[in-house]
Design a protein around this motif. Structure first.
Motif, short mmCIF file in Angstrom:
data_model
loop_
_atom_site.label_atom_id
_atom_site.label_comp_id
_atom_site.label_asym_id
_atom_site.label_seq_id
_atom_site.Cartn_x
_atom_site.Cartn_y
_atom_site.Cartn_z
N VAL A 120 93.30 50.09 118.43
CA VAL A 120 93.34 50.94 119.54
C VAL A 120 92.74 50.31 120.79
O VAL A 120 91.74 49.63 120.95
CB VAL A 120 92.15 52.29 119.37
CG1 VAL A 120 92.01 53.21 120.43
CG2 VAL A 120 92.46 52.99 117.96
N THR A 121 93.83 50.36 121.77
CA THR A 121 93.37 49.55 122.96
C THR A 121 93.07 50.85 124.12
O THR A 121 93.44 51.97 123.95
CB THR A 121 94.57 48.93 123.75
OG1 THR A 121 95.74 49.69 123.81
CG2 THR A 121 94.95 47.81 122.60
N VAL A 122 92.03 50.53 125.06
CA VAL A 122 91.83 51.42 126.08
C VAL A 122 91.70 50.96 127.66
O VAL A 122 91.55 49.93 127.78
CB VAL A 122 90.37 51.90 125.80
CG1 VAL A 122 89.64 52.85 126.63
CG2 VAL A 122 90.01 52.37 124.43
N THR A 123 92.34 51.80 128.38
CA THR A 123 92.42 51.52 129.76
C THR A 123 91.98 52.67 130.49
O THR A 123 91.61 53.95 129.83
CB THR A 123 93.88 51.39 130.12
OG1 THR A 123 94.51 52.24 129.66
CG2 THR A 123 94.48 50.02 129.40
N ALA A 124 91.73 52.45 131.66
CA ALA A 124 91.25 53.49 132.58
C ALA A 124 92.21 53.89 133.95
O ALA A 124 92.56 52.71 134.32
CB ALA A 124 89.83 53.39 133.02
N THR A 125 92.56 54.86 134.05
CA THR A 125 93.64 55.21 135.29
C THR A 125 92.93 56.61 135.99
O THR A 125 92.73 57.38 135.38
CB THR A 125 94.86 55.50 134.78
OG1 THR A 125 95.35 54.40 133.91
CG2 THR A 125 95.80 55.75 135.74
N ASP A 126 92.74 56.39 137.16
CA ASP A 126 92.17 57.53 137.92
C ASP A 126 91.10 58.20 137.18
O ASP A 126 91.18 59.53 137.21
CB ASP A 126 93.27 58.57 138.41
CG ASP A 126 94.55 57.81 139.27
OD1 ASP A 126 94.03 56.74 140.14
OD2 ASP A 126 95.64 58.01 139.00
N ASP A 127 90.02 57.58 136.95
CA ASP A 127 88.99 58.27 136.12
C ASP A 127 89.36 59.03 134.84
O ASP A 127 88.83 59.72 134.47
CB ASP A 127 88.22 59.12 137.03
CG ASP A 127 86.62 59.04 136.92
OD1 ASP A 127 86.40 58.20 136.29
OD2 ASP A 127 86.00 60.22 137.21
N ILE A 128 90.31 58.36 134.32
CA ILE A 128 90.82 59.12 132.86
C ILE A 128 90.90 57.96 131.97
O ILE A 128 91.55 56.79 132.20
CB ILE A 128 92.50 59.66 133.19
CG1 ILE A 128 92.24 60.84 134.07
CG2 ILE A 128 92.53 60.31 131.57
CD1 ILE A 128 93.55 61.69 134.24
N GLN A 129 90.32 58.19 130.87
CA GLN A 129 90.48 57.08 129.85
C GLN A 129 91.70 57.31 128.90
O GLN A 129 91.94 58.54 128.49
CB GLN A 129 89.48 57.22 128.77
CG GLN A 129 87.86 56.86 129.35
CD GLN A 129 87.58 55.13 129.29
OE1 GLN A 129 88.57 54.46 129.13
NE2 GLN A 129 86.57 54.69 129.72
N VAL A 130 92.41 56.20 128.77
CA VAL A 130 93.54 56.18 128.13
C VAL A 130 93.54 55.50 126.85
O VAL A 130 93.31 53.95 126.95
CB VAL A 130 94.88 55.74 128.99
CG1 VAL A 130 96.19 55.89 128.22
CG2 VAL A 130 95.10 56.64 130.19
N LEU A 131 93.82 56.02 125.66
CA LEU A 131 93.45 55.22 124.27
C LEU A 131 95.07 55.51 123.65
O LEU A 131 95.59 56.22 123.81
CB LEU A 131 92.84 55.93 123.41
CG LEU A 131 91.15 55.93 123.33
CD1 LEU A 131 90.74 56.47 124.90
CD2 LEU A 131 90.75 56.80 122.47
N ASN A 132 95.38 54.07 123.55
CA ASN A 132 96.57 53.71 122.76
C ASN A 132 96.46 53.38 121.11
O ASN A 132 96.45 52.07 120.98
CB ASN A 132 97.36 52.63 123.62
CG ASN A 132 97.88 53.14 125.15
OD1 ASN A 132 98.64 53.96 125.09
ND2 ASN A 132 96.97 52.60 125.90
N PRO A 133 96.53 54.08 120.51
CA PRO A 133 96.40 53.76 119.05
C PRO A 133 97.86 53.34 118.53
O PRO A 133 98.58 53.80 118.85
CB PRO A 133 95.92 55.00 118.20
CG PRO A 133 96.06 56.08 119.10
CD PRO A 133 96.36 55.53 120.37
N ALA A 134 97.72 52.27 117.63
CA ALA A 134 98.89 51.79 117.11
C ALA A 134 98.86 51.65 115.53
O ALA A 134 97.83 51.01 115.17
CB ALA A 134 99.46 50.55 117.70
N GLY A 135 99.73 52.23 114.85
CA GLY A 135 99.66 52.11 113.21
C GLY A 135 99.47 53.40 112.50
O GLY A 135 99.99 54.65 113.20
N GLU A 136 98.74 53.39 111.67
CA GLU A 136 98.62 54.90 110.88
C GLU A 136 97.13 55.50 111.05
O GLU A 136 96.25 54.49 110.79
CB GLU A 136 99.04 54.75 109.45
CG GLU A 136 100.49 54.40 109.16
CD GLU A 136 100.69 54.32 107.53
OE1 GLU A 136 99.82 54.43 106.65
OE2 GLU A 136 101.88 53.86 107.21
N ILE A 137 96.98 56.65 111.09
CA ILE A 137 95.82 57.39 111.15
C ILE A 137 95.71 58.20 109.94
O ILE A 137 96.30 59.17 109.82
CB ILE A 137 95.64 58.15 112.54
CG1 ILE A 137 95.87 57.44 113.86
CG2 ILE A 137 94.38 58.83 112.59
CD1 ILE A 137 95.84 58.22 115.12
#
Length: 125
Positions: free
Chosen positions: A20-37
């Motif tokens: 899971v990578t996390v970035t922030a854009t315009d005061d919004i957290q964006v999580l990018n999970p990759a794989g199986e949950i």
């Protein structure tokens, strides 16, 4: 015998990892999970969502890299949605694969949490 179990456990963890990578854009957290949950990996997503909501109550989970999600993932998303809503924020889902979208629709998550076809749409609201 205990060493053999540890070795098998390690092989299983490698096969079923979720990043899971996390970035922030315009005061919004964006999580990018990759794989199986699933029940083996859901805790990684739960932890990332918990950390994200402590810094920004508005979160988008970009699901384009998720190849499979079971009820464990659904439970993590529902819990995060409730926590973020109570904090005055929101959770949006972006770009789910067809397989993941089917799962979201079957259990009705798409009627509870905003689902968007693209990350850009989710960020715009």
């Amino acid at each position: 015998m205990a060493e053999e179990k540890v070795a098998n456990s390690n092989r299983t963890e490698q096969r079923e990892q979720l990043s899971v990578t996390v970035t922030a854009t315009d005061d919004i957290q964006v999580l990018n999970p990759a794989g199986e949950i699933d029940h083996h990996t859901g805790e990684a997503l739960r932890h990332a969502l918990d950390v994200a909501r402590t810094t920004h109550p508005r979160v988008v989970v970009d699901l384009h890299g998720v190849t499979f999600m079971d009820s464990s993932g659904i439970n993590v998303l529902i819990a995060a949605h409730h926590a973020l809503t109570q904090a005055g924020g929101w959770l949006r889902l972006a770009a789910p694969t067809d397989t993941v979208m089917r799962t979201l629709q079957i259990v009705g998550v798409d009627s509870v949490i905003d689902c968007h076809d693209t990350l850009r749409q989710a960020l715009a609201g």
